[in-house]
Scaffold this motif. Structure first.
Motif, PDB file in Angstrom:
ATOM      1  N   ALA A   9      -4.124  -3.835   0.977  1.00 64.41           N
ATOM      2  CA  ALA A   9      -2.801  -3.847   0.730  1.00 64.41           C
ATOM      3  C   ALA A   9      -2.695  -3.658  -0.868  1.00 64.41           C
ATOM      4  CB  ALA A   9      -1.902  -5.407   0.522  1.00 64.41           C
ATOM      5  N   ILE A  10      -3.523  -3.163  -1.937  1.00 58.24           N
ATOM      6  CA  ILE A  10      -3.973  -2.949  -3.028  1.00 58.24           C
ATOM      7  C   ILE A  10      -3.964  -1.312  -2.457  1.00 58.24           C
ATOM      8  CG2 ILE A  10      -6.123  -2.603  -4.382  1.00 58.24           C
ATOM      9  CD1 ILE A  10      -6.288  -5.317  -4.437  1.00 58.24           C
ATOM     10  N   CYS A  11      -4.863  -0.817  -1.670  1.00 62.69           N
ATOM     11  CA  CYS A  11      -4.705   0.618  -1.954  1.00 62.69           C
ATOM     12  C   CYS A  11      -3.561   0.875  -0.875  1.00 62.69           C
ATOM     13  CB  CYS A  11      -5.617   0.995  -0.069  1.00 62.69           C
ATOM     14  SG  CYS A  11      -7.243   0.637  -0.536  1.00 62.69           S
ATOM     15  N   ALA A  12      -2.200   0.500  -0.552  1.00 58.13           N
ATOM     16  CA  ALA A  12      -1.194   0.697  -0.153  1.00 58.13           C
ATOM     17  C   ALA A  12      -0.171   0.933  -1.246  1.00 58.13           C
ATOM     18  CB  ALA A  12      -0.481  -0.024   0.558  1.00 58.13           C
ATOM     19  N   TYR A  13       0.003  -0.443  -2.045  1.00 56.98           N
ATOM     20  CA  TYR A  13       0.675  -0.519  -3.302  1.00 56.98           C
ATOM     21  C   TYR A  13      -0.283   1.127  -4.657  1.00 56.98           C
ATOM     22  CZ  TYR A  13       2.858  -4.572  -2.457  1.00 56.98           C
ATOM     23  OH  TYR A  13       3.454  -5.419  -1.998  1.00 56.98           O
ATOM     24  N   GLY A  14      -1.579   0.869  -4.498  1.00 51.31           N
ATOM     25  CA  GLY A  14      -1.775   2.247  -5.519  1.00 51.31           C
ATOM     26  C   GLY A  14      -1.803   3.183  -4.909  1.00 51.31           C
ATOM     27  N   ILE A  15      -1.778   3.664  -3.780  1.00 49.48           N
ATOM     28  CA  ILE A  15      -1.146   5.577  -3.203  1.00 49.48           C
ATOM     29  C   ILE A  15       0.978   5.652  -4.178  1.00 49.48           C
ATOM     30  CG2 ILE A  15      -0.699   6.794  -1.188  1.00 49.48           C
ATOM     31  CD1 ILE A  15      -2.683   5.169   0.396  1.00 49.48           C
ATOM     32  N   VAL A  16       0.930   4.554  -4.049  1.00 48.00           N
ATOM     33  CA  VAL A  16       2.847   4.594  -4.302  1.00 48.00           C
ATOM     34  C   VAL A  16       2.191   4.391  -6.140  1.00 48.00           C
ATOM     35  CG1 VAL A  16       4.608   3.599  -4.981  1.00 48.00           C
ATOM     36  CG2 VAL A  16       3.522   4.067  -2.649  1.00 48.00           C
ATOM     37  N   LEU A  17       1.281   4.023  -6.624  1.00 46.45           N
ATOM     38  CA  LEU A  17       1.298   4.191  -8.208  1.00 46.45           C
ATOM     39  C   LEU A  17       0.964   5.465  -8.501  1.00 46.45           C
ATOM     40  CD1 LEU A  17       0.210   0.821  -9.298  1.00 46.45           C
ATOM     41  CD2 LEU A  17       2.796   1.339  -9.293  1.00 46.45           C
ATOM     42  N   ILE A  18      -0.235   5.736  -7.726  1.00 39.96           N
ATOM     43  CA  ILE A  18      -0.890   7.407  -7.880  1.00 39.96           C
ATOM     44  C   ILE A  18      -0.213   8.351  -8.093  1.00 39.96           C
ATOM     45  CG2 ILE A  18      -2.972   8.967  -7.244  1.00 39.96           C
ATOM     46  CD1 ILE A  18      -4.421   6.085  -6.847  1.00 39.96           C
ATOM     47  N   THR A  19       0.357   7.925  -6.748  1.00 44.97           N
ATOM     48  CA  THR A  19       1.945   9.082  -6.135  1.00 44.97           C
ATOM     49  C   THR A  19       2.792   9.304  -7.347  1.00 44.97           C
ATOM     50  OG1 THR A  19       1.603   8.767  -3.784  1.00 44.97           O
ATOM     51  CG2 THR A  19       2.954  10.229  -4.411  1.00 44.97           C
ATOM     52  N   SER A  20       3.436   7.703  -7.759  1.00 46.07           N
ATOM     53  CA  SER A  20       4.196   8.139  -8.619  1.00 46.07           C
ATOM     54  C   SER A  20       3.350   8.634 -10.541  1.00 46.07           C
ATOM     55  CB  SER A  20       4.881   7.070  -9.802  1.00 46.07           C
ATOM     56  OG  SER A  20       4.825   6.212  -7.745  1.00 46.07           O
ATOM     57  N   PHE A  21       2.520   8.327 -10.288  1.00 43.43           N
ATOM     58  CA  PHE A  21       2.378   8.401 -11.575  1.00 43.43           C
ATOM     59  C   PHE A  21       1.334  10.392 -11.285  1.00 43.43           C
ATOM     60  CE2 PHE A  21      -2.159  10.079 -13.543  1.00 43.43           C
ATOM     61  CZ  PHE A  21      -1.504   9.532 -15.345  1.00 43.43           C
ATOM     62  N   SER A  22       1.642  10.624 -10.355  1.00 40.03           N
ATOM     63  CA  SER A  22       1.211  12.561 -10.354  1.00 40.03           C
ATOM     64  C   SER A  22       2.438  13.219 -10.482  1.00 40.03           C
ATOM     65  CB  SER A  22       0.672  12.619  -9.356  1.00 40.03           C
ATOM     66  OG  SER A  22      -1.059  11.861  -9.147  1.00 40.03           O
ATOM     67  N   ILE A  23       3.703  12.806  -9.687  1.00 39.34           N
ATOM     68  CA  ILE A  23       4.547  13.231 -10.263  1.00 39.34           C
ATOM     69  C   ILE A  23       4.452  13.272 -11.851  1.00 39.34           C
ATOM     70  CG2 ILE A  23       7.064  12.891 -10.451  1.00 39.34           C
ATOM     71  CD1 ILE A  23       6.820  11.786  -7.194  1.00 39.34           C
ATOM     72  N   VAL A  24       4.523  11.953 -12.642  1.00 43.63           N
ATOM     73  CA  VAL A  24       4.949  12.342 -14.072  1.00 43.63           C
ATOM     74  C   VAL A  24       3.805  13.279 -14.576  1.00 43.63           C
ATOM     75  CG1 VAL A  24       4.979  10.979 -16.541  1.00 43.63           C
ATOM     76  CG2 VAL A  24       5.382  10.102 -14.055  1.00 43.63           C
ATOM     77  N   VAL A  25       2.641  13.011 -14.176  1.00 43.16           N
ATOM     78  CA  VAL A  25       1.617  14.305 -15.100  1.00 43.16           C
ATOM     79  C   VAL A  25       2.077  15.473 -14.618  1.00 43.16           C
ATOM     80  CG1 VAL A  25      -1.196  15.028 -14.798  1.00 43.16           C
ATOM     81  CG2 VAL A  25      -0.002  12.533 -14.908  1.00 43.16           C
ATOM     82  N   ASN A  26       2.859  16.313 -13.336  1.00 41.54           N
ATOM     83  CA  ASN A  26       2.780  16.941 -12.974  1.00 41.54           C
ATOM     84  C   ASN A  26       4.139  17.515 -13.048  1.00 41.54           C
ATOM     85  OD1 ASN A  26       0.212  18.202 -12.422  1.00 41.54           O
ATOM     86  ND2 ASN A  26       1.206  16.289 -10.119  1.00 41.54           N
TER      87      ASN A  26
END
Length: 295
Positions: free
Chosen positions: A232-249
């Motif tokens: 579950a941590i991995c599943a939530y983490g993927i969404v958070l990392i993707t969201s962060f990547s969108i903000v950064v890029n």
């Protein structure tokens, strides 16, 4: 299901990850992800035609899988049909898209096929997500051109379209479904989940709606239920990392379009069980797409 079958199913995802790491041209990688979604759509078409030939309506809840001949739940097929058009929808109005005519031709074709399959099985989620997509496109256009009046018009048209579509799709006893707790069940799933993880996140939560209830009907909750807290941590983490990547890029090419597509994935993840109908391809597609965003 044997470990060998799981490993075979993981091959497409592994290939997408390897290609993403090697390719510097993300446009080529997106084309590969889109081709994968077209394969999903083709599978959905075969399932739909097979079902219409074999059985009589209504078709909701029963699909005769083309390759195996077995009977499966209909949401899996409508999921397969949805994503090719949604991958293209996010680029509507994007000034950086060069082959706009080709984009709209593919969008029109995939939309017609996806909508037809959803209508065949009386699936409503696709039309919800389309309305969300139209609103997001309108917001992007309004912020870029500062034409707020056009934004309000698009939102009005989207809500009107959604109301008309649901008026056609929903059964006559809609009020009966509402009174008997169709939506309260979905709310109770959330209450059950958060009550359990609120006490201890590192457990395998269970749905307590009824004795026969097995799934939460939510990708993240069901990952936690079936695979445990670390998955579950991995599943939530993927969404958070993707969201962060969108903000950064954010200022990079196509990022706004990728944000819209990402936003259209989320409602499916919050309302479906991809593997309930053995349609694990949605997870491969989502994982492949996140590799594109996390550039």
């Amino acid at each position: 299901m044997s470990l060998v079958v799981y490993l075979v199913r993981a091959i497409p995802l592994l290939l997408l990850i390897l290609v993403s790491l090697q390719l510097k041209n993300k446009s080529i990688y997106f084309n590969l992800v889109f081709l994968f979604s077209l394969g999903m759509l083709t599978h959905a078409i075969l399932n739909t035609v097979n079902t219409v030939i074999i059985s009589d309506p209504p078709y909701y809840g029963r699909v005769y899988e083309f390759f195996t001949g077995g009977r499966v739940n209909s949401p899996g097929t409508t999921l397969l049909a949805s994503f090719s058009s949604l991958l293209l929808l996010g680029f509507v109005g994007d000034k950086k898209v060069q082959k706009k005519k080709l984009l709209y031709v593919f969008l029109f074709i995939t939309f017609i096929l996806s909508a037809a399959i959803s209508l065949t099985f009386l699936a409503r989620t696709y039309f919800f997500v389309l309305a969300i997509g139209i609103i997001l496109i309108a917001i992007r256009y309004a912020t870029e051109t500062r034409k707020i009046s056009l934004l309000l018009l698009f939102i009005f048209l989207s809500v009107t379209l959604l109301t008309l579509v649901f008026g056609f799709l929903l059964p006559a006893n809609l009020m009966d479904r509402i009174i008997n707790g169709v939506y309260s069940i979905k709310i109770q799933h959330n209450i059950d989940y958060f009550n359990q993880i609120g006490e201890n996140f590192f457990i395998y939560p269970k749905s307590h709606i009824t004795l026969d209830e097995y799934w939460f009907h939510n990708f993240f909750y069901d990952v936690h239920r079936s695979s445990g807290p670390y998955a579950a941590i991995c599943a939530y983490g993927i969404v958070l990392i993707t969201s962060f990547s969108i903000v950064v890029n954010w200022k990079k090419r196509y990022t706004k379009s990728l944000l819209i597509i990402f936003s259209l994935f989320i409602p499916y993840l919050l309302t479906t069980i991809p593997w309930e109908s053995s349609e694990y391809q949605i997870i491969i597609l989502f994982a492949g797409f996140t590799m594109l965003v996390a550039d």
